[in-house]
Design an enzyme around this catalytic site. Structure first.
Site, PDB file in Angstrom:
ATOM      1  N   GLY A 112     -10.084  -4.019   7.260  1.00 38.65           N
ATOM      2  CA  GLY A 112     -10.456  -3.859   8.738  1.00 38.65           C
ATOM      3  C   GLY A 112     -11.876  -3.248   8.656  1.00 38.65           C
ATOM      4  N   THR A 133     -10.120   0.229  -1.683  1.00 41.86           N
ATOM      5  CA  THR A 133      -8.708   0.516  -1.246  1.00 41.86           C
ATOM      6  C   THR A 133      -7.795   0.734  -2.373  1.00 41.86           C
ATOM      7  OG1 THR A 133      -6.860  -0.864   0.091  1.00 41.86           O
ATOM      8  CG2 THR A 133      -8.756  -1.913  -0.970  1.00 41.86           C
ATOM      9  N   ASP A 135      -4.957  -0.732  -1.995  1.00 42.39           N
ATOM     10  CA  ASP A 135      -4.222  -1.942  -1.586  1.00 42.39           C
ATOM     11  C   ASP A 135      -4.403  -3.089  -2.682  1.00 42.39           C
ATOM     12  OD1 ASP A 135      -2.488  -0.497  -0.199  1.00 42.39           O
ATOM     13  OD2 ASP A 135      -3.600  -1.075   1.591  1.00 42.39           O
ATOM     14  N   MET A 177       3.088   2.272  -1.322  1.00 45.26           N
ATOM     15  CA  MET A 177       2.160   1.837  -0.345  1.00 45.26           C
ATOM     16  C   MET A 177       1.691   0.211  -0.536  1.00 45.26           C
ATOM     17  SD  MET A 177      -0.144   4.924   0.821  1.00 45.26           S
ATOM     18  CE  MET A 177       0.123   5.835   2.084  1.00 45.26           C
ATOM     19  N   GLY A 178       1.543  -0.305   0.585  1.00 45.51           N
ATOM     20  CA  GLY A 178       1.236  -1.600   0.671  1.00 45.51           C
ATOM     21  C   GLY A 178       1.899  -2.312   1.784  1.00 45.51           C
ATOM     22  N   ARG A 274      19.518   6.126  -3.465  1.00 48.33           N
ATOM     23  CA  ARG A 274      18.621   7.296  -3.078  1.00 48.33           C
ATOM     24  C   ARG A 274      17.280   6.610  -2.982  1.00 48.33           C
ATOM     25  NH1 ARG A 274      22.724   9.790  -2.834  1.00 48.33           N
ATOM     26  NH2 ARG A 274      23.300  11.972  -3.654  1.00 48.33           N
ATOM     27  N   GLN A 282      -0.106   8.854  -3.280  1.00 47.62           N
ATOM     28  CA  GLN A 282      -0.732   7.793  -3.949  1.00 47.62           C
ATOM     29  C   GLN A 282      -2.167   7.577  -3.574  1.00 47.62           C
ATOM     30  OE1 GLN A 282       2.325   4.133  -3.800  1.00 47.62           O
ATOM     31  NE2 GLN A 282       2.709   5.728  -2.066  1.00 47.62           N
ATOM     32  N   ARG A 283      -2.705   8.098  -2.755  1.00 46.55           N
ATOM     33  CA  ARG A 283      -4.240   8.343  -2.614  1.00 46.55           C
ATOM     34  C   ARG A 283      -4.927   9.430  -2.745  1.00 46.55           C
ATOM     35  NH1 ARG A 283      -3.881   5.716   3.331  1.00 46.55           N
ATOM     36  NH2 ARG A 283      -4.986   7.550   3.936  1.00 46.55           N
TER      37      ARG A 283
HETATM   38  O1  F6P Z   1      -4.890   1.200   3.459  1.00 44.24           O
HETATM   39  C1  F6P Z   1      -4.331   1.945   2.512  1.00 44.24           C
HETATM   40  C2  F6P Z   1      -3.359   2.304   2.823  1.00 44.24           C
HETATM   41  O2  F6P Z   1      -2.910   3.490   2.166  1.00 44.24           O
HETATM   42  C3  F6P Z   1      -1.916   1.607   2.894  1.00 44.24           C
HETATM   43  O3  F6P Z   1      -1.396   1.363   1.778  1.00 44.24           O
HETATM   44  C4  F6P Z   1      -1.074   2.268   3.732  1.00 44.24           C
HETATM   45  O4  F6P Z   1      -0.097   1.292   4.412  1.00 44.24           O
HETATM   46  C5  F6P Z   1      -1.834   2.842   4.770  1.00 44.24           C
HETATM   47  O5  F6P Z   1      -3.292   2.903   4.229  1.00 44.24           O
HETATM   48  C6  F6P Z   1      -1.679   4.104   5.328  1.00 44.24           C
HETATM   49  O6  F6P Z   1      -2.247   4.418   6.507  1.00 44.24           O
HETATM   50  P1  F6P Z   1      -2.534   5.940   7.157  1.00 44.24           P
HETATM   51  O7  F6P Z   1      -3.156   6.726   5.913  1.00 44.24           O
HETATM   52  O8  F6P Z   1      -3.342   5.769   8.031  1.00 44.24           O
HETATM   53  O9  F6P Z   1      -1.145   6.310   7.262  1.00 44.24           O
END
Ligand code: F6P
Length: 358
Positions: A112, A133, A135, A177-178, A274, A282-283
């Site tokens: 974006g 990213t 992703d 995530m993704g 579960r 993950q970030r």
């Molecule tokens: O773009 C990175 C990402 O971590 C995606 O994998 C995930 O879907 C999204 O951002 C989550 O967004 P936010 O941090 O705004 O909840």
């Protein structure tokens, strides 16, 4: 040389390593560098909220996750709408750039954020970008920074679930995530030895998922790990139009796709499941060693573009080598997992189910 710098969109573990790479290279190769750090993404540029950075601001940050500049999302679809204070966003950014007499804007961001970067470049601003990213879905580059650290975190989650799944003979869904692409799920699923990997690009069949679980049981394997991307979709839902899917999803009470699949497996076959969602973990945390190297190298290459006044480009990796790609070729596109991807072929050869009917 006056440089504006900002981090935009979802964060990750390595923007600081990348900014350090840019800054150190600039300071090292020019005696005349001023870096203006815009705070909280494009928002800082719109509102002229910045910090004149010192060389030492970029020291000691290689291992620091997140971004020292802060970040935010400025959705491109609203870029021509005024902000909450009634400011014209694009005009605000151009004014800040001109007021500060910048020579270049450096933007670290994902999909974006690249649309906005391309727009600013079209409007005459000198822009250089870095692909950031978890992703790994930015068009034009084989790898973005953030991805490798996130793979490590997601893999560790799958590893940890393995032991408890084995002890209890349970089926687990780990939601990775993704939303649009399955790179992270595919890589961490393979690294973590998941038995089933479900990604948005390959709609899954619930019966096929069940068959794989049953097949494993017959082989004496009492547990199953499903790595599922948060944007994974069933083959039934994939047949619906966008509008129909939106309507159907309104009726769901599940917080996410993993819970939806878990519910379907329970209803169809009484299968107890579960769900584990590592989410923003993950970030978070420190960047992995390979991610630090990548982010640093991308930073060095970005500084090279700035020093050569080679504007309007994103640093990319093509055929394993560092290169550049024009912003207009990046913006508005998403790098999806191709179903012919060799990782898919190798995963299926290994006996991992991608959820598609045989
Ligand atoms: O773009 C990175 C990402 O971590 C995606 O994998 C995930 O879907 C999204 O951002 C989550 O967004 P936010 O941090 O705004 O909840």
């Amino acid at each position: 040389m006056k440089i504006g710098m900002l981090t935009s969109g979802g964060d990750c573990q390595s923007p600081n390593a990348a900014m350090r790479g840019v800054a150190k290279t600039l300071y090292n190769n020019s005696n005349d560098v001023e870096i203006y750090g815009f705070l909280d993404g494009y928002k800082g540029m719109i509102t002229k909220n910045y910090k004149l950075m010192k060389e030492e601001d970029f020291s000691g940050i290689l291992t620091e996750g997140g971004t020292i500049l802060g970040t935010s999302r400025t959705p491109f679809k609203y870029i021509n709408e005024p902000d909450e204070e009634g400011r014209d966003k694009v005009a605000g950014m151009i004014k800040t750039y001109k007021d500060l007499k910048l020579d270049c804007l450096v933007m670290l961001g994902g999909n974006g954020s690249h649309k906005t970067a391309a727009l600013l470049s079209q409007k005459g601003l000198n822009v250089v970008t870095l692909p950031k990213t978890i992703d790994n879905d930015i068009e034009g580059t084989e790898m973005s920074f953030g991805f490798q650290s996130a793979i490590d975190v997601a893999t560790r989650t799958i590893d940890e679930i393995h032991t408890t799944a084995a002890s209890h003979s349970r089926v687990f869904i780990v939601e990775i995530m993704g939303h649009k692409t399955g790179w992270l799920t595919l890589h961490s699923g393979i690294a973590g030895g998941a038995d089933i990997i479900l990604i948005p690009e390959i709609p899954y069949n619930v019966d096929e998922v069940l068959n794989t679980i049953r097949k494993r049981e017959k082989q004496g394997k009492k547990f199953t790990i499903i790595a599922m991307a948060e944007g994974a979709i069933s083959d039934e839902d994939a047949k619906l139009s966008k509008k129909e899917l939106k309507e159907k999803r309104k009726t769901y009470t599940f917080p996410s796709v993993a819970y939806q699949l878990s519910d379907e497996l329970q209803k169809k076959a009484g299968q107890e499941v579960r769900v584990t969602i590592p989410g923003h973990v993950q970030r978070g945390g420190i960047p992995s060693a390979s991610d630090r190297i990548l982010a640093t190298r991308i930073g060095v290459e970005a500084a090279g573009l700035i020093l050569r006044k080679d504007y309007g480009n994103m640093v990319c990796i093509k055929d394993g080598k560092f290169s550049k790609i024009p912003l207009e070729e990046v913006a508005g596109k998403t790098k999806m997992v191709n179903v012919d991807n060799e990782l898919i072929r190798q995963a299926e050869s290994l006996g991992i189910s991608l959820g598609r009917k045989a």
